[in-house]
Write a protein that holds these residues in place. Structure first.
Motif, PDB file in Angstrom:
ATOM      1  N   GLY A  31      35.637  21.272  10.924  1.00  0.00           N
ATOM      2  CA  GLY A  31      35.796  21.941   9.589  1.00  0.00           C
ATOM      3  C   GLY A  31      36.733  21.882   9.308  1.00  0.00           C
ATOM      4  O   GLY A  31      37.372  23.088   8.147  1.00  0.00           O
ATOM      5  N   VAL A  32      37.453  21.161   9.402  1.00  0.00           N
ATOM      6  CA  VAL A  32      38.323  20.750   8.144  1.00  0.00           C
ATOM      7  C   VAL A  32      38.775  20.122   7.515  1.00  0.00           C
ATOM      8  O   VAL A  32      38.800  19.122   7.326  1.00  0.00           O
ATOM      9  N   HIS A  45      45.188  19.737   3.366  1.00  0.00           N
ATOM     10  CA  HIS A  45      44.488  19.924   4.642  1.00  0.00           C
ATOM     11  C   HIS A  45      44.503  21.145   5.306  1.00  0.00           C
ATOM     12  O   HIS A  45      44.939  21.668   5.600  1.00  0.00           O
ATOM     13  N   ARG A  46      42.984  21.545   4.887  1.00  0.00           N
ATOM     14  CA  ARG A  46      42.774  23.302   5.220  1.00  0.00           C
ATOM     15  C   ARG A  46      41.277  23.610   5.960  1.00  0.00           C
ATOM     16  O   ARG A  46      40.225  22.545   5.856  1.00  0.00           O
ATOM     17  N   ALA A  47      41.473  24.550   6.955  1.00  0.00           N
ATOM     18  CA  ALA A  47      39.797  24.770   6.943  1.00  0.00           C
ATOM     19  C   ALA A  47      39.034  25.075   5.702  1.00  0.00           C
ATOM     20  O   ALA A  47      39.682  26.115   5.104  1.00  0.00           O
ATOM     21  N   SER A  49      36.118  27.545   4.424  1.00  0.00           N
ATOM     22  CA  SER A  49      35.467  29.120   4.632  1.00  0.00           C
ATOM     23  C   SER A  49      34.085  28.943   5.217  1.00  0.00           C
ATOM     24  O   SER A  49      33.254  30.310   5.562  1.00  0.00           O
ATOM     25  N   PHE A 118      38.773  27.873   1.279  1.00  0.00           N
ATOM     26  CA  PHE A 118      39.530  28.023   2.222  1.00  0.00           C
ATOM     27  C   PHE A 118      39.769  28.762   2.419  1.00  0.00           C
ATOM     28  O   PHE A 118      39.397  29.948   2.829  1.00  0.00           O
ATOM     29  N   THR A 119      39.781  28.393   4.663  1.00  0.00           N
ATOM     30  CA  THR A 119      39.870  30.159   5.041  1.00  0.00           C
ATOM     31  C   THR A 119      41.288  30.535   5.047  1.00  0.00           C
ATOM     32  O   THR A 119      42.060  29.428   4.573  1.00  0.00           O
TER      33      THR A 119
END
Length: 282
Positions: A31-32, A45-47, A49, A118-119
């Protein structure tokens, strides 16, 4: 920046280390999302949502100079909806959809609507279109939110500070935080907004009537010195204020007015941010 349709999310990024002869790498693990130039540090470089369709490929498009990239992601939706399949060659990829707060919030369409990409982001952060409309004049900035007809003043929380604006609406799950844009060329001591003169109101659309205005006592307003500077502006129509749950640095004044946004059905939340008077130095 990013936008979305019922079935896809489109993310556009600037690659500071991009070149015409360097490939762009996009990876999804757990999920990233990892996005960047090959053999270089990632720009993203992020998860994410929301969930993606594992059967759909990730599309990557870049400009000829390698400085900009567009990533097309396919959402996971209900199996019977017919949405979420890979795009065909002749299908539009950039027809974004308006934010569905008016229908009672986001995520009610089988999980296809993403509040943020993004989360950890605020609702609608860096999205096009944003979850509100903006109008401006030399003295004010006005943000208009289209809301369901059953939203009442008790459901709304508005926090106007010298550094940022926070808006929360109970019942639709709306939670937005926005920092004011700062102009580095302006003096550090310049105050971007005047919280004690800023205001918000709920409009019954169609007739412009609101419930009886309620002014917040000055004791409820707390002004804190700030080194932030900003250039702001908005609509110059008169306004009527319905004060709800307000904290931090918010005070309002009430006058009659005409509705700032004209939509059919539902209600409109209007937030008026007043900027300081222009000085001789400005």
């Amino acid at each position: 920046m990013w936008t979305q349709t019922e079935s896809h999310v489109l993310l556009a990024c600037y690659l500071p280390n991009g070149r015409h002869d360097r490939e762009v790498q996009v990876e999804m693990r757990g999920g990233v999302l990892r996005l960047g130039v090959a053999d270089g540090l990632p720009v993203v470089h992020r998860a994410l949502s929301g969930a993606l369709n594992p059967a759909a490929p990730i599309e990557v498009h870049r400009t000829s100079d390698g400085l900009f990239v567009l990533v097309v992601l396919t959402k996971v939706v209900q199996p019977d909806s017919g949405v979420g399949r890979p795009l065909k060659a002749d299908e539009p990829r950039v027809n974004s959809t308006a934010w569905p707060w008016r229908g009672g919030g986001c995520g009610g369409d089988g999980g296809t609507w993403w509040r943020q990409i993004f989360t950890g982001d605020s609702d609608g952060a860096r999205s096009l279109p944003p979850p509100y409309s903006v109008t401006q004049s030399p003295d004010e900035v006005v943000l208009d939110f289209a809301l369901p007809w059953w939203i009442q003043k008790e459901d709304v929380t508005v926090e106007v500070g010298l550094r940022k604006l926070v808006v929360m609406v109970r019942g639709v799950g709306l939670h937005i935080e926005r920092h004011y844009w700062c102009n580095s060329s302006e003096p550090d001591a310049r105050q971007p907004v005047v919280p004690e003169f800023s205001s918000w109101c709920l409009w019954n659309e169609g007739d412009g009537r609101v419930s009886k205005p309620v002014a917040i006592p000055p004791a409820n307003a707390r002004v804190v010195k700030s080194s932030v500077s900003m250039r702001v502006a908005t609509s110059n129509h008169d306004r009527s204020v319905v004060a709800g749950t307000v904290s931090r640095t918010m005070a309002v004044a009430a006058t009659d007015c005409s509705p700032p946004c004209r939509r059919h059905g539902g209600r409109c939340l209007s937030i008026v941010l007043v900027r300081p008077e222009v000085t001789e130095e400005d």
